[in-house]
Design an enzyme around this catalytic site. Structure first.
Site, PDB file in Angstrom:
ATOM      1  N   ARG A 192      14.283  50.267  16.991  1.00 51.90           N
ATOM      2  CA  ARG A 192      14.318  52.116  17.141  1.00 51.90           C
ATOM      3  C   ARG A 192      13.703  52.645  16.181  1.00 51.90           C
ATOM      4  O   ARG A 192      13.304  52.275  15.635  1.00 51.90           O
ATOM      5  CB  ARG A 192      15.871  52.416  17.119  1.00 51.90           C
ATOM      6  CG  ARG A 192      16.704  51.452  17.542  1.00 51.90           C
ATOM      7  CD  ARG A 192      18.302  52.362  17.291  1.00 51.90           C
ATOM      8  NE  ARG A 192      18.509  52.331  16.326  1.00 51.90           N
ATOM      9  CZ  ARG A 192      20.014  52.048  15.820  1.00 51.90           C
ATOM     10  NH1 ARG A 192      21.207  52.697  16.324  1.00 51.90           N
ATOM     11  NH2 ARG A 192      20.807  51.900  14.825  1.00 51.90           N
ATOM     12  N   ASP A 198       2.027  56.638  -1.137  1.00 54.63           N
ATOM     13  CA  ASP A 198       0.697  56.001  -0.343  1.00 54.63           C
ATOM     14  C   ASP A 198       1.391  57.145   1.226  1.00 54.63           C
ATOM     15  O   ASP A 198      -0.661  57.640   1.710  1.00 54.63           O
ATOM     16  CB  ASP A 198       0.565  54.826   0.137  1.00 54.63           C
ATOM     17  CG  ASP A 198       1.639  54.143   0.631  1.00 54.63           C
ATOM     18  OD1 ASP A 198       2.747  55.060   0.090  1.00 54.63           O
ATOM     19  OD2 ASP A 198       1.677  52.788   0.700  1.00 54.63           O
ATOM     20  N   HIS A 247      15.588  43.198   5.319  1.00 59.51           N
ATOM     21  CA  HIS A 247      14.746  43.932   4.052  1.00 59.51           C
ATOM     22  C   HIS A 247      13.495  43.288   4.685  1.00 59.51           C
ATOM     23  O   HIS A 247      13.147  42.571   5.016  1.00 59.51           O
ATOM     24  CB  HIS A 247      15.867  43.135   3.487  1.00 59.51           C
ATOM     25  CG  HIS A 247      16.787  43.625   3.115  1.00 59.51           C
ATOM     26  ND1 HIS A 247      17.811  42.747   1.906  1.00 59.51           N
ATOM     27  CD2 HIS A 247      17.505  44.970   3.444  1.00 59.51           C
ATOM     28  CE1 HIS A 247      18.722  43.543   1.878  1.00 59.51           C
ATOM     29  NE2 HIS A 247      18.541  44.335   1.837  1.00 59.51           N
ATOM     30  N   ALA A 289      21.801  45.166   8.508  1.00 61.51           N
ATOM     31  CA  ALA A 289      20.825  45.474   6.954  1.00 61.51           C
ATOM     32  C   ALA A 289      19.872  44.959   7.834  1.00 61.51           C
ATOM     33  O   ALA A 289      19.255  43.613   7.962  1.00 61.51           O
ATOM     34  CB  ALA A 289      21.472  44.738   5.032  1.00 61.51           C
ATOM     35  N   ASP A 322      17.037  51.936   4.210  1.00 68.02           N
ATOM     36  CA  ASP A 322      15.353  51.664   4.665  1.00 68.02           C
ATOM     37  C   ASP A 322      14.806  52.262   3.214  1.00 68.02           C
ATOM     38  O   ASP A 322      13.537  52.844   3.764  1.00 68.02           O
ATOM     39  CB  ASP A 322      14.981  52.316   6.258  1.00 68.02           C
ATOM     40  CG  ASP A 322      15.474  51.969   7.355  1.00 68.02           C
ATOM     41  OD1 ASP A 322      16.054  50.298   7.368  1.00 68.02           O
ATOM     42  OD2 ASP A 322      16.217  52.597   7.995  1.00 68.02           O
ATOM     43  N   GLU A 323      15.227  52.209   2.430  1.00 66.17           N
ATOM     44  CA  GLU A 323      14.321  53.230   1.160  1.00 66.17           C
ATOM     45  C   GLU A 323      13.864  51.794   0.332  1.00 66.17           C
ATOM     46  O   GLU A 323      12.743  52.604  -0.182  1.00 66.17           O
ATOM     47  CB  GLU A 323      15.342  53.598   0.203  1.00 66.17           C
ATOM     48  CG  GLU A 323      16.508  54.082   0.450  1.00 66.17           C
ATOM     49  CD  GLU A 323      17.868  53.912   1.154  1.00 66.17           C
ATOM     50  OE1 GLU A 323      17.195  52.552   1.372  1.00 66.17           O
ATOM     51  OE2 GLU A 323      18.743  54.156   0.663  1.00 66.17           O
TER      52      GLU A 323
END
Ligand code: IMP
Ligand code: MG
Length: 332
Positions: free
Chosen positions: A250, A280, A45, A43, A15-16
């Site tokens: 979640r 940001d 995206h 995953a 989740d980067e």
């Protein structure tokens, strides 16, 4: 002949924002292939194309820019999910003829998913996509491979040439070997995993390491206790950052950036180009903290935090060529 390989790798707990980085790189470089080397539908995206948001799980983000997109031998594939995603992409106008699956990839079947739900989900907080049981069958040499199940036209001919981008899934601290075992996923999230696509290690040039300016964790992990969800400040930060799982829905546990871990993950991945996302969000939040040498440090401004981060990383990670602080969900 393979002329160049670049790799995008997650430096944290997934989740980067790897999808965004992969999509950006595919748009601005001439890649002949974009490949996934591990994981499956666990995953998630999120990618913006012409200002529209798309969410995928299995298919590499090269598909958004009409580049052949390979699901590699180390991946695990759920047939229904694959077709669901192909239909979703097709109905949004993307050329799904570009999607190919390695004949060596393993198939996730319904039994894997039910075992994941009954035996793994509660204790390990898995995404319940059957990942662990499928890789367990693979390792026990009783798995079913894509070549036995998927139609010929979907199968990859195992050729790669030219300029290649490999898209990581999850992140360093979810790696089967390097993560907080057993609170990990069942595959290799480190860049060497890209070599499982039939790529010689020497061909890898750039390693784009992707991190966030704060940490999040979806799923169970004693390092991220559930009480983090009750921390007023951190959960407010998670709210501004919309930290909700793409795959599971979640709420993700939010924590200040652990720079000790980030430095370690830059070092073990050999990251050459670092992208730190969600600047940001922290700017909007207006509180600037991180964990360094196991202590929480506070900064008066985002500029102060930025120069501290840059100087520590430059000092301790000599292979780094560039550091980018990203301030937009849509571009770098
Ligand atoms: P599994 O990969 O579904 O078995 O889940 C194992 C652990 O990895 C759980 O803690 C999941 O929440 C986590 N995980 C797996 N994939 C991702 C991802 O793409 N992003 C974030 N966490 C993930
Ligand atoms: Mg994700």
């Amino acid at each position: 002949m393979i002329t160049n390989v670049d790799v995008v790798v997650g430096l944290a707990w997934g989740d980067e924002g790897k999808g965004k980085v992969t999509s950006h790189l595919t748009k601005t470089n001439d890649y002949d292939y974009v490949c996934r080397w591990a994981g499956g539908a666990n995953a998630g995206h999120t990618v913006y194309v012409n200002d529209k948001e798309y969410k995928t799980h299995l298919i590499p983000s090269g598909i958004f820019h009409n580049v052949p997109s390979i699901i590699g031998p180390g991946c695990v594939v759920n047939k229904e999910k694959l077709y669901e995603e192909l239909n979703y992409l097709h109905s949004n106008g993307f050329n799904i003829d570009n999607v190919k699956v390695s004949p060596r990839a393993h198939m996730v079947h319904s039994e894997h998913i039910s075992v994941d739900k009954t035996e793994y989900k509660a204790s390990l907080g898995t995404t319940s996509n059957g990942i662990a049981p499928c890789y367990a069958d693979k390792a026990a040499r009783k798995g079913v491979r894509a070549s036995e199940v998927l139609p010929e036209k979907l199968l990859w001919d195992e050729k790669l040439e030219g300029n290649i981008l490999c898209e990581g899934a999850q992140g360093v601290w979810l790696d089967l070997d390097w993560g907080n075992y057993p609170y990990v996923t069942s595959s290799t999230t480190l860049p060497y995993g890209a070599c499982s696509l039939g790529i010689p290690p020497q061909a890898i040039k750039k390693i784009y390491g992707v991190a966030k300016v704060y940490d999040t964790r979806s799923g169970v992990d004693p390092m991220f206790p559930e009480t983090l969800l009750e921390d007023k400040q951190l959960s407010a930060l998670g709210k501004i950052g919309k930290e909700i799982g793409v795959t599971t829905g979640r709420r993700r546990k939010t924590q200040w950036l652990n720079l000790d871990y980030l430095i370690k993950s830059i070092q073990i991945t050999g990251t050459t180009d670092l992208i730190i996302n969600k600047y940001d969000i922290l700017e909007e939040f207006g509180v600037y903290k991180l964990i360094y040498s196991k202590h929480l440090a506070s900064f008066n401004s985002i500029k102060d935090m930025e120069s501290f981060l840059s100087s520590r990383i430059e000092e301790l990670c000599p292979m780094i060529n560039s550091i980018t602080f990203s301030r937009s969900p849509k571009e770098i």
